[in-house]
Design a protein around this motif. Structure first.
Motif, short mmCIF file in Angstrom:
data_model
loop_
_atom_site.label_atom_id
_atom_site.label_comp_id
_atom_site.label_asym_id
_atom_site.label_seq_id
_atom_site.Cartn_x
_atom_site.Cartn_y
_atom_site.Cartn_z
N UNK A 243 0.83 -1.21 0.00
CA UNK A 243 0.00 0.00 0.00
C UNK A 243 0.87 1.26 0.00
N UNK A 244 2.04 1.19 0.59
CA UNK A 244 2.93 2.35 0.62
C UNK A 244 3.43 2.72 -0.77
N UNK A 245 3.50 1.75 -1.68
CA UNK A 245 4.01 2.01 -3.01
C UNK A 245 2.95 2.54 -3.97
N UNK B 218 -6.83 1.27 7.52
CA UNK B 218 -7.51 1.47 8.81
C UNK B 218 -8.71 0.53 8.95
N UNK B 219 -9.44 0.33 7.87
CA UNK B 219 -10.60 -0.57 7.93
C UNK B 219 -10.15 -2.00 8.24
N UNK B 220 -9.06 -2.43 7.64
CA UNK B 220 -8.54 -3.78 7.90
C UNK B 220 -8.05 -3.88 9.35
N UNK C 249 -4.17 -8.45 1.36
CA UNK C 249 -4.23 -8.00 2.75
C UNK C 249 -5.25 -8.80 3.56
N UNK C 250 -6.38 -9.15 2.97
CA UNK C 250 -7.41 -9.87 3.73
C UNK C 250 -7.12 -11.37 3.79
N UNK D 89 -4.38 -8.35 7.50
CA UNK D 89 -3.35 -7.41 7.95
C UNK D 89 -3.25 -6.26 6.96
N UNK D 90 -3.05 -5.03 7.44
CA UNK D 90 -2.88 -3.90 6.52
C UNK D 90 -1.55 -3.91 5.79
N UNK D 91 -0.63 -4.81 6.24
CA UNK D 91 0.69 -4.89 5.62
C UNK D 91 0.98 -6.35 5.24
N UNK D 92 0.43 -6.81 4.10
CA UNK D 92 0.66 -8.20 3.70
C UNK D 92 2.15 -8.47 3.48
N UNK D 93 2.56 -9.69 3.82
CA UNK D 93 3.99 -10.01 3.80
C UNK D 93 4.56 -10.09 2.39
N UNK D 94 3.77 -10.55 1.44
CA UNK D 94 4.24 -10.64 0.07
C UNK D 94 5.05 -11.88 -0.25
N UNK D 95 5.32 -12.73 0.77
CA UNK D 95 6.16 -13.92 0.54
C UNK D 95 5.45 -15.23 0.87
#
Length: 547
Positions: free
Chosen positions: A15-17, A30-32, A61-62, A71-77
């Protein structure tokens, strides 16, 4: 390894990108975090603004398996994140509504499958891209499922045309508007990729790419990729202009100088240089439209905005040209460019259309009483004599001499008497006679007009016949142009209304556009439009061209 396009290679992975959409990513995260995950989302906005990328991030994320829940920050791995990124996750289904538009597609891919629990993830996520292309029956079939889906299902609808999505669908979704990228934001995105790819690029070239992207993040990287394929090494402004077929700033300046000086032959010569050089005329018109917009920013004093987009040096160059034109004339030039873009859809004579548009701008400049005095070529055309019984001018543009040995006529005046309804009524028959050189039928229709008033640069014309009113309204621009030239003025418009004796309701047609008077829908019928085009010397078009 297979080559991967830049927009895919640098697709946002967190999401930061996601650039330029902080208002959306913050809300979703925030909703997550608070456990308030909706069952249906509607992502809308211009193309290339990150709608599909954000939808996939939300699906990750879900469903991320790195923790105990969304999580609002999915690991990606993890296995879920990698399979969603690769497009192989069985519980995240993407549907392209542009190619799968029917009710059978919706039933097969969505309605019949939502009842089943996820195979490996927490949620079954349905991403429907270009959802506005679904048929009416398909929307009806989707509605009930979208309103009350099973608790393990999340819908994410994406569209570039929100107005085509039925309100019944929109009301059941959380809407998120994806914004177009600003030039500064797009330039930073391009520079980030340039640095990551270890490419040398001038700042002016990066900004030119960002400007050509027209607000689309994806288009910015696609254009960069095209430029890289064209160049042998570093990227310069000239490289960008050649690669994408853009008109250089220097050439646009030369065209503007020729128009401001009303040098018809030079204007046509520059046009020929571009067209004969293989430039696409649509690109030429688009480039001229951007140029006039920049010129307007400088002319009205929005220098800060212009410098932020173009740089101080470029704004200084534009300021010298903007000083010779009034903002009203620049606006009318922009109208002519917009009309040319519309006319290109119904004619194949694009070169003629481009040349005509440029010469019309020359005519505007010559008629502009606020334009700076400029030298004229000795062989320039002189004005036709002004009838003695109509209002004459007292100040304005200076006319060129008819030959090197002939002294220049006295300056044109504005009006020896004010433009009033009475004065116009006296000379209206003369104007109608002059209009016959454009169209005899058009003059016949204008002969039915009665001058009701003339104030605040608006001339109100009344008509007893609604059909005649509609035909004059359809070509208001041409009538206004000829009327201004007849009166030796600039900026006067006409307002066509129903006469008091007519049963037709009064029009609010003072602003340019379709009249809201007369028989509903009459102006939209092809036979009426063709009649008006024939009346005013235009090209007859077919029904399918009008549609």
């Amino acid at each position: 390894m297979t080559y991967v396009a830049l927009y895919r290679k640098y697709r946002s992975q967190t999401f930061d990108e996601v650039m330029g959409q902080e208002h959306i990513t913050t809300t979703l995260r925030n909703a997550i975090r608070l456990g308030r995950i909706g069952h249906a989302y509607l992502f809308y906005g211009a193309r290339g603004c990150g709608k599909t990328s954000t939808a996939r991030l939300l699906a990750r994320a879900v469903n991320c398996a790195a923790g105990d829940g969304p999580t609002p920050d999915p690991c990606g791995v993890c296995s879920i994140c990698t399979s969603i990124r690769a497009g192989s996750c069985m519980d995240v289904m993407e549907m392209d509504a542009a190619s799968e538009t029917g009710i059978d597609d919706v039933r097969e891919k969505v309605i019949e499958n939502v009842q089943y629990a996820p195979v490996e993830a927490r949620y079954r996520v349905y991403i429907i891209d270009e959802v506005h292309d679904l048929s009416a029956k398909a929307f009806d079939a989707l509605l009930k499922t979208l309103e009350e889906p099973p608790p393990h299902v999340i819908f994410i609808l994406a569209t570039t045309e929100l107005q085509k999505v039925p309100v019944t669908i929109r009301s059941r979704c959380q809407p998120f508007h994806f914004r177009r990228g600003g030039i500064d934001d797009l330039a930073r995105a391009v520079q980030r990729v340039v640095d990551a790819e270890a490419i040398t690029a001038d700042a002016a070239a990066v900004r030119a790419i960002a400007r050509a992207a027209d607000g689309s993040w994806r288009d910015a990287l696609s254009i960069l990729e095209q430029v890289l394929a064209y160049s042998d090494g570093g990227i310069t402004l000239e490289t960008v202009e050649r690669a994408i077929g853009a008109v250089s700033a220097d050439m646009l300046d030369r065209i503007a100088d020729a128009i401001v000086a009303a040098e018809w032959d030079t204007t046509l010569a520059l046009s020929a240089t571009l067209v004969d050089g293989g430039r696409d005329i649509r690109q030429l018109i688009s480039g001229l439209a951007f140029y006039l917009r920049d010129l307007m920013l400088v002319a009205v004093g929005a220098r800060g905005t212009a410098e932020a987009e173009l740089g101080k040096e470029r704004v200084d160059a534009l300021a010298a040209r903007a000083a010779k034109l009034s903002p009203a004339i620049i606006l009318r030039m922009m109208d002519q460019i917009a009309q040319a873009e519309r006319d290109m859809r119904v004619t194949s004579q694009h070169r003629w259309l481009f040349e005509r548009t440029l010469l019309e701008m020359c005519v505007l400049v010559q008629a502009d009483p606020g334009a700076a005095a400029l030298p004229r070529d000795a062989n320039s055309r002189s004005e036709a004599p002004v009838p003695a019984d109509r209002p004459r001018a007292t100040t304005g543009a200076t006319h060129p001499p008819s030959s090197p040995t002939t002294p220049a006529p006295a300056p044109m005046a504005q009006f020896a008497e004010p433009i009033t309804a009475a004065a116009l009524t006296r000379v209206w028959s003369d104007f109608v006679a002059a209009f016959k050189t454009v169209s005899k039928l058009g003059a016949a229709y204008l002969a039915h007009a009665k001058v009701e008033s003339a104030e605040q640069q608006v001339i109100r014309l009344a008509f007893d016949d609604p059909a005649i009113l509609e035909r004059v309204v359809l070509k208001r621009n041409l009538v206004e142009e000829r009327l201004n030239a007849f009166l030796n003025v600039n900026g006067w418009t006409i307002d066509c209304v129903a006469a008091a004796t007519s049963k037709l309701p009064v029009s609010n047609s003072g602003a340019h556009g379709k009249s809201d008077t007369a028989v509903p829908g009459e102006a939209d019928r092809p036979e009426v439009v063709n009649s008006a085009l024939q009346l005013f010397g235009g090209e007859v078009v077919s029904s399918h061209q009008l549609e």
